[in-house]
Scaffold this motif. Structure first.
Motif, mmCIF file in Angstrom:
data_model
loop_
_atom_site.group_PDB
_atom_site.id
_atom_site.type_symbol
_atom_site.label_atom_id
_atom_site.label_comp_id
_atom_site.label_asym_id
_atom_site.label_seq_id
_atom_site.Cartn_x
_atom_site.Cartn_y
_atom_site.Cartn_z
ATOM 1 N N ARG A 401 2.954 6.651 -11.554
ATOM 2 C CA ARG A 401 3.943 6.306 -10.524
ATOM 3 C C ARG A 401 3.302 6.142 -9.160
ATOM 4 O O ARG A 401 3.798 5.373 -8.328
ATOM 5 N N LEU A 402 2.213 6.850 -8.904
ATOM 6 C CA LEU A 402 1.499 6.643 -7.651
ATOM 7 C C LEU A 402 0.757 5.310 -7.638
ATOM 8 O O LEU A 402 0.757 4.586 -6.640
ATOM 9 N N ARG A 403 0.107 5.000 -8.749
ATOM 10 C CA ARG A 403 -0.674 3.759 -8.844
ATOM 11 C C ARG A 403 0.208 2.520 -8.981
ATOM 12 O O ARG A 403 -0.156 1.451 -8.498
ATOM 13 N N MET A 404 1.329 2.655 -9.651
ATOM 14 C CA MET A 404 2.172 1.507 -9.971
ATOM 15 C C MET A 404 3.601 1.752 -9.481
ATOM 16 O O MET A 404 4.548 1.799 -10.245
ATOM 17 N N ARG A 405 3.751 1.926 -8.200
ATOM 18 C CA ARG A 405 5.040 2.229 -7.587
ATOM 19 C C ARG A 405 6.069 1.164 -7.956
ATOM 20 O O ARG A 405 5.826 -0.030 -7.820
ATOM 21 N N HIS A 406 7.226 1.618 -8.440
ATOM 22 C CA HIS A 406 8.341 0.744 -8.829
ATOM 23 C C HIS A 406 8.001 -0.154 -10.016
ATOM 24 O O HIS A 406 8.678 -1.159 -10.243
ATOM 25 N N ARG A 407 6.983 0.201 -10.786
ATOM 26 C CA ARG A 407 6.644 -0.654 -11.934
ATOM 27 C C ARG A 407 6.510 0.133 -13.227
ATOM 28 O O ARG A 407 6.054 -0.398 -14.226
ATOM 29 N N VAL A 408 6.906 1.405 -13.240
ATOM 30 C CA VAL A 408 6.825 2.241 -14.433
ATOM 31 C C VAL A 408 8.230 2.438 -14.990
ATOM 32 O O VAL A 408 9.132 2.885 -14.282
ATOM 33 N N SER A 481 17.610 -2.689 -1.833
ATOM 34 C CA SER A 481 17.777 -3.383 -0.564
ATOM 35 C C SER A 481 18.201 -4.812 -0.850
ATOM 36 O O SER A 481 17.886 -5.363 -1.911
ATOM 37 N N PRO A 482 18.921 -5.440 0.084
ATOM 38 C CA PRO A 482 19.204 -6.867 -0.105
ATOM 39 C C PRO A 482 17.931 -7.700 -0.208
ATOM 40 O O PRO A 482 17.918 -8.762 -0.820
ATOM 41 N N ASP A 483 16.883 -7.223 0.415
ATOM 42 C CA ASP A 483 15.592 -7.913 0.327
ATOM 43 C C ASP A 483 14.860 -7.418 -0.911
ATOM 44 O O ASP A 483 14.385 -6.291 -0.961
ATOM 45 N N ALA A 484 14.789 -8.254 -1.960
ATOM 46 C CA ALA A 484 14.180 -7.847 -3.229
ATOM 47 C C ALA A 484 12.736 -7.415 -3.067
ATOM 48 O O ALA A 484 12.222 -6.627 -3.845
ATOM 49 N N ARG A 485 12.044 -7.902 -2.043
ATOM 50 C CA ARG A 485 10.622 -7.597 -1.885
ATOM 51 C C ARG A 485 10.396 -6.134 -1.496
ATOM 52 O O ARG A 485 9.279 -5.642 -1.585
ATOM 53 N N SER A 486 11.467 -5.425 -1.073
ATOM 54 C CA SER A 486 11.287 -4.020 -0.740
ATOM 55 C C SER A 486 11.106 -3.162 -1.997
ATOM 56 O O SER A 486 10.650 -2.039 -1.923
ATOM 57 N N PHE A 487 11.484 -3.686 -3.163
ATOM 58 C CA PHE A 487 11.312 -2.955 -4.416
ATOM 59 C C PHE A 487 10.250 -3.611 -5.281
ATOM 60 O O PHE A 487 9.346 -2.944 -5.758
ATOM 61 N N ARG A 488 10.354 -4.922 -5.489
ATOM 62 C CA ARG A 488 9.392 -5.684 -6.276
ATOM 63 C C ARG A 488 9.138 -7.007 -5.583
ATOM 64 O O ARG A 488 10.035 -7.606 -4.996
ATOM 65 N N ASP A 489 7.927 -7.447 -5.645
ATOM 66 C CA ASP A 489 7.550 -8.695 -4.982
ATOM 67 C C ASP A 489 7.892 -9.884 -5.877
ATOM 68 O O ASP A 489 7.032 -10.696 -6.221
ATOM 69 N N MET A 490 9.152 -9.972 -6.284
ATOM 70 C CA MET A 490 9.615 -11.068 -7.119
ATOM 71 C C MET A 490 11.139 -11.064 -7.098
ATOM 72 O O MET A 490 11.771 -10.069 -6.721
ATOM 73 N N PRO A 491 11.781 -12.166 -7.493
ATOM 74 C CA PRO A 491 13.248 -12.231 -7.470
ATOM 75 C C PRO A 491 13.867 -11.244 -8.446
ATOM 76 O O PRO A 491 13.321 -10.960 -9.514
ATOM 77 N N TYR A 492 15.035 -10.740 -8.076
ATOM 78 C CA TYR A 492 15.765 -9.839 -8.948
ATOM 79 C C TYR A 492 16.239 -10.592 -10.192
ATOM 80 O O TYR A 492 16.865 -11.656 -10.078
ATOM 81 N N PRO A 493 15.971 -10.072 -11.402
ATOM 82 C CA PRO A 493 16.310 -10.791 -12.643
ATOM 83 C C PRO A 493 17.785 -10.618 -13.025
ATOM 84 O O PRO A 493 18.125 -9.806 -13.888
#
Length: 509
Positions: A401-408, A481-493
């Motif tokens: 979770r430290l290395r891959m924040r929001h991607r686990v 957030s309304p800005d998807a980039r605050s969680f993942r650098d890609m569009p919300y699926p």
């Protein structure tokens, strides 16, 4: 689902799939996980696969089905056939064969070889490099074992990544080129799944089956000049039961100047470890010990000697069945006496200082000796099967979770075995049937055999846990957030979220 669908970009990015250890319970749970991913059209986005122990069994079968061009239904049927086999019983049936002594781990590898069609890593690596379409775009497979004498991970990676297709930093091979290609898939899986107490270490390369000359191997610890000429391997779950660590070495998303193609979009971990360790309880004093347990060890030794002598005389002077029974009784009583004497001798020899331990043990009541022995055995078993594994698991997830924040995305077997204390989303309120199956799945033992009913329950639990894990992940993403980039650098699926909710409603309807 259209398994050949689509050349569109992955909705979650390229997926790294980690399949944890846990015997057939893990394999069946992962089958449910993969079924959910297939129905969501996400299985085709898996590019990296890392497995340990029971996860290696289903991972190996999936690779074979993928290269054979099977549909998911065909893979599911092939995996179900494997889960109907009792690996331990089949290995024991073969144990007496052959002219030289072999281990149970080697016989298990022979059973796996029948299941995995005699495939070797070189052919599988070539197949993955040329493979396109089908169930997934798999690029690399990592089967994890543990270098038992050093406590390192030992990885069978195919196709190779860089110059390290095999082993770890302490193990060296000669010749360095091509030796890994001759390794049987079955041997890699057997090394990954030979859990302590059930199996003995599988030594590389001596215990592996080679079509040609085996490589010369030596291993050296980082702080020692001593070398091993063979590498003892055991269950991959000893080092990393979640099979996460190998995938963290792949991900370069935090450094775009290295290999952008190795940016993992999501690390999806299908995990059958328990959330909490079972409570440790001291040995109970049974009613049997209230009287007999007060007898000291010397009295038991004298009684065993007297019974041995009496029965031996009876066996020598008697005839017929009574004499035979007396001989058997004398033998058993003699074995008990020999065990007591042997225990005292070994205990006295092992004392590292001047102390008459044997005399103290002779004066100790049987009840106390029993408790001393049982408490030590149970604490060692708890250490290896619960405490150590629980700690390694927590460390693995923390690092991920430290290395891959929001991607686990962990899909865990205990997720739905009880109601959630606070209801936030539909994924917190599974149906009673889903909770019941999850609770039953957790109780299935981590062994290499299971009943048809257990298979069905655990597969369904894996399916529900995977949907729930993805549902929670997508809800956090949407809420961030309304800005998807605050969680993942890609569009919300959005389309994926709708598919997950539809399947969840169908499952709980």
């Amino acid at each position: 689902m259209d398994e050949a669908a689509g050349s569109s970009a992955p909705e979650l990015g390229p997926i790294a799939l980690a399949l944890s250890g846990g015997g057939y319970r893990a394999a069946a749970f992962h089958l449910g996980t993969m079924k959910a991913l297939a129905e969501l059209d996400l299985l085709r986005d898996v590019r990296w696969l890392s497995t340990a122990s029971g996860g290696s069994i289903i991972g190996a079968r999936w690779v074979l089905s993928l290269l054979a061009g099977h549909t998911f239904a065909e893979f599911e049927a092939a995996m179900d056939a494997i889960l109907r086999r009792n690996i331990i019983a089949a290995a024991l049936d073969r144990l007496h064969r052959g002219s030289r002594p072999v281990s149970l781990s080697q016989r298990a590898a022979e059973v796996y070889d029948d299941l995995f069609e005699g495939q070797r890593l070189g052919a599988l690596a070539a197949g993955l490099k040329s493979h396109t379409g089908g169930m997934a775009r798999l690029e690399h497979v990592i089967i994890n074992a543990t270098h038992f004498s050093l406590g390192y991970g030992f990885r069978f990676t195919f196709p190779p990544r860089g110059n390290a297709p095999l082993g770890n930093r302490a193990a060296k091979f000669e010749p360095t080129d091509g030796a890994w290609q001759d390794i049987r898939l079955a041997d890699a899986v057997a090394a990954s799944a030979c859990f302590p107490a059930g199996f003995e270490p599988l030594h590389f390369p001596d215990d592996f089956s080679w079509s040609g000359a085996p490589p010369r191997v030596w291993a050296r610890g980082l702080d020692s000049n001593e070398e091993e000429q063979t590498v003892p391997l055991m269950d991959g779950g000893i080092f990393d039961n979640q099979a996460i660590d190998a995938l963290l070495l792949i991900d370069d998303a935090s450094d775009s100047t290295r290999r952008p193609d190795d940016d993992i979009g999501v690390l999806f971990c299908s995990d059958t470890d328990q959330k909490h360790m079972p409570f440790y309880a001291r040995p109970r004093c049974h009613a049997f010990w209230h009287f007999l347990g007060r007898v000291p060890l010397w009295a038991l030794a004298m009684a065993a000697a007297a019974v041995t002598a009496a029965l031996a005389c009876w066996a020598r002077t008697g005839t017929g069945r009574p004499a035979v029974l007396a001989a058997v009784g004398a033998t058993l009583a003699g074995m008990l006496l020999a065990a007591i004497v042997g225990l005292l001798v070994v205990a006295q020899i092992k004392v590292p200082f001047r102390y008459w331990l044997a005399g103290k043990l002779l004066r100790t009541p049987l009840r106390d000796l029993w408790h001393l022995a049982i408490a030590r055995v149970r604490s060692v078993l708890a250490l290896t099967s619960s405490v150590f594994m629980y700690r390694v698991r927590a460390l693995g997830y923390n690092v991920a979770r430290l290395r891959m924040r929001h991607r686990v995305v962990p899909s865990q077997i205990y997720d739905y075995d009880h109601p959630k204390p606070r209801v936030a989303t539909p994924f917190d309120t599974p149906s009673e049937a889903v909770r019941t199956r999850a609770a039953r799945a957790r109780k299935v033992r981590t062994q290499l055999w299971m009943s048809a009913e257990e298979r069905e329950v655990v597969v369904q639990a894996g399916y529900a846990a995977a949907l729930g894990a993805l549902g929670h992940y997508l809800r956090r993403w949407q809420k961030a957030s309304p800005d998807a980039r605050s969680f993942r650098d890609m569009p919300y699926p959005t389309a994926l979220a709708a598919r997950v909710e539809a399947l969840w409603k169908r499952l709980n309807g």
